[in-house]
Design an enzyme around this catalytic site. Sequence first.
Site, PDB file in Angstrom:
ATOM      1  N   ALA A 255       0.820  -1.220   0.000  1.00  0.00           N
ATOM      2  CA  ALA A 255       0.000   0.000   0.000  1.00  0.00           C
ATOM      3  C   ALA A 255       0.850   1.264   0.000  1.00  0.00           C
ATOM      4  O   ALA A 255       0.432   2.295  -0.524  1.00  0.00           O
ATOM      5  CB  ALA A 255      -0.949  -0.005   1.197  1.00  0.00           C
ATOM      6  N   THR A 256       2.050   1.201   0.576  1.00  0.00           N
ATOM      7  CA  THR A 256       2.913   2.398   0.565  1.00  0.00           C
ATOM      8  C   THR A 256       3.200   2.811  -0.872  1.00  0.00           C
ATOM      9  O   THR A 256       3.051   3.985  -1.245  1.00  0.00           O
ATOM     10  CB  THR A 256       4.246   2.112   1.292  1.00  0.00           C
ATOM     11  OG1 THR A 256       3.954   1.774   2.646  1.00  0.00           O
ATOM     12  CG2 THR A 256       5.176   3.315   1.254  1.00  0.00           C
TER      13      THR A 256
ATOM     14  N   ASN B  13      -5.539   3.126  10.732  1.00  0.00           N
ATOM     15  CA  ASN B  13      -4.745   1.993  11.211  1.00  0.00           C
ATOM     16  C   ASN B  13      -4.510   2.022  12.712  1.00  0.00           C
ATOM     17  O   ASN B  13      -4.333   0.980  13.333  1.00  0.00           O
ATOM     18  CB  ASN B  13      -3.399   1.952  10.473  1.00  0.00           C
ATOM     19  CG  ASN B  13      -2.735   3.307  10.380  1.00  0.00           C
ATOM     20  OD1 ASN B  13      -3.322   4.264   9.888  1.00  0.00           O
ATOM     21  ND2 ASN B  13      -1.518   3.402  10.866  1.00  0.00           N
TER      22      ASN B  13
ATOM     23  N   HIS C 168      -0.465  -8.076   3.148  1.00  0.00           N
ATOM     24  CA  HIS C 168      -0.053  -8.615   4.456  1.00  0.00           C
ATOM     25  C   HIS C 168      -0.964  -8.186   5.604  1.00  0.00           C
ATOM     26  O   HIS C 168      -0.755  -8.588   6.748  1.00  0.00           O
ATOM     27  CB  HIS C 168       1.415  -8.277   4.743  1.00  0.00           C
ATOM     28  CG  HIS C 168       1.696  -6.850   5.097  1.00  0.00           C
ATOM     29  ND1 HIS C 168       1.787  -6.415   6.394  1.00  0.00           N
ATOM     30  CD2 HIS C 168       1.928  -5.765   4.332  1.00  0.00           C
ATOM     31  CE1 HIS C 168       2.071  -5.123   6.412  1.00  0.00           C
ATOM     32  NE2 HIS C 168       2.160  -4.698   5.159  1.00  0.00           N
TER      33      HIS C 168
ATOM     34  N   THR D  15       9.707  -7.042 -12.873  1.00  0.00           N
ATOM     35  CA  THR D  15       9.209  -8.414 -12.986  1.00  0.00           C
ATOM     36  C   THR D  15       8.164  -8.684 -11.898  1.00  0.00           C
ATOM     37  O   THR D  15       8.403  -8.406 -10.722  1.00  0.00           O
ATOM     38  CB  THR D  15      10.380  -9.406 -12.842  1.00  0.00           C
ATOM     39  OG1 THR D  15      11.326  -9.080 -13.856  1.00  0.00           O
ATOM     40  CG2 THR D  15       9.927 -10.848 -12.979  1.00  0.00           C
TER      41      THR D  15
ATOM     42  N   CYS E 201       5.061   1.684  11.271  1.00  0.00           N
ATOM     43  CA  CYS E 201       5.940   2.413  10.369  1.00  0.00           C
ATOM     44  C   CYS E 201       6.700   3.503  11.087  1.00  0.00           C
ATOM     45  O   CYS E 201       7.716   3.969  10.615  1.00  0.00           O
ATOM     46  CB  CYS E 201       5.122   3.029   9.248  1.00  0.00           C
ATOM     47  SG  CYS E 201       3.996   1.829   8.614  1.00  0.00           S
TER      48      CYS E 201
END
Length: 374
Positions: free
Chosen positions: A69-70, A150, A200, A240, A325
């Site tokens: 998401a960052t 959050n 996650h 990739t 974070c």
Amino acid sequence: MYLDNNATTQVDKRVAEEIMQLFLEDYGNAGSRTHEHGQRAQQIANRARSVIAQTLGSRDDEVVFTSGATEANNIAVLGIAPEGLRTDHRHIVSTSIEHKAVLEPLKRLEDSGFEVDLIQPDQHGRVAAADVLAAVRPDTLLVSVMAANNETGIIQPIEEICAGLVGHEAWLHVDAAQTYGKHSAPLLDRRIDLMSLSAHKVFGPKGVGALIARRRGYRRPPLTPLTVGGGQERGLRPGTLPVPLVAGFARAAELAFEEHAARQAACKKYRADVIAGLAPLNPVLHGEHENCLPHVLNVSLPGLDSEAVMVAWRELIEVSNGSACTSASYEPSHVLAAMGVPKDQVLGALRLSWSHLSPPADWPEAVSRVRALL
Ligand code: PLP
């Protein structure tokens, strides 16, 4: 006892097994067209893309896989800026309770000449849709509001914001890292142009997520890529594709949607147990109960600093005192401060976040260890 599921969740065993099989057997590059391994990898990635798209009522080509998401937030916020410069729309509306992965890109835009209005929440942790909408102007380029916070688990009024923005040109971005697969109904609204997801937080692997970039009619959100390279993900996120992670994300999403009702019920019951377990300590709850995700509780215990409680609970209960974070350099919560929570309570704030997989905690022991501090 791990009660920090808002920071990250364990990988579901079924997801982990699928990822492992892909690592070992289906390890092709989804961009290799010349052989079976490549084609197989591409099929797996395509299927994963369809699964994620379907959960959100989106089209496959509206899913851009990212590292989480960052990165999705950065592409949404910084990637739309060149369009603002081109069209002379340099105003942005967001909220003061966003994750740093939105606030810091916004700060960068502000430093380069954009005007950013950050709407404050009320004392219950909720931003009023009317305040967000009142701040929108004819030159507003972007409105960015998180689906749920959050730190507090408080659900934000995304449906009302979507309804209020019908007919306005501004692009709407929603950071849905904390609600995707847990409280997903508001995310189906196609007025949301851009949406950030993270695997996650829903029992998928770390290192993968998505930006949903929905078309308005035929028009795609006018995003400029932040990195350039091989042209993957329609050039928006070259590199990739990590096919095992992408497939694991899709499997985790499928399970989250299939098992949604049972997971919610388990989390609601656990919440009642947490509140009853902590009751002898007279906890002060931050954020209103009715609009809170059922697996989150933000509290402070009168007279106690959060660090002291976490030390007392060592090897018993793992919680956090803010966003993971920022926990390396602990700063008092900008979210609770914006809610007007008094400083001593902010310094005492603990975030407990469980899941349908959390075993019962030993609350009597937790209470007696805290009492020993008083
Ligand atoms: N946005 C919110 C609301 C979050 O809670 C988080 C994770 O803490 C993120 C963004 C960052 O997500 P990721 O770890 O996938 O980069």
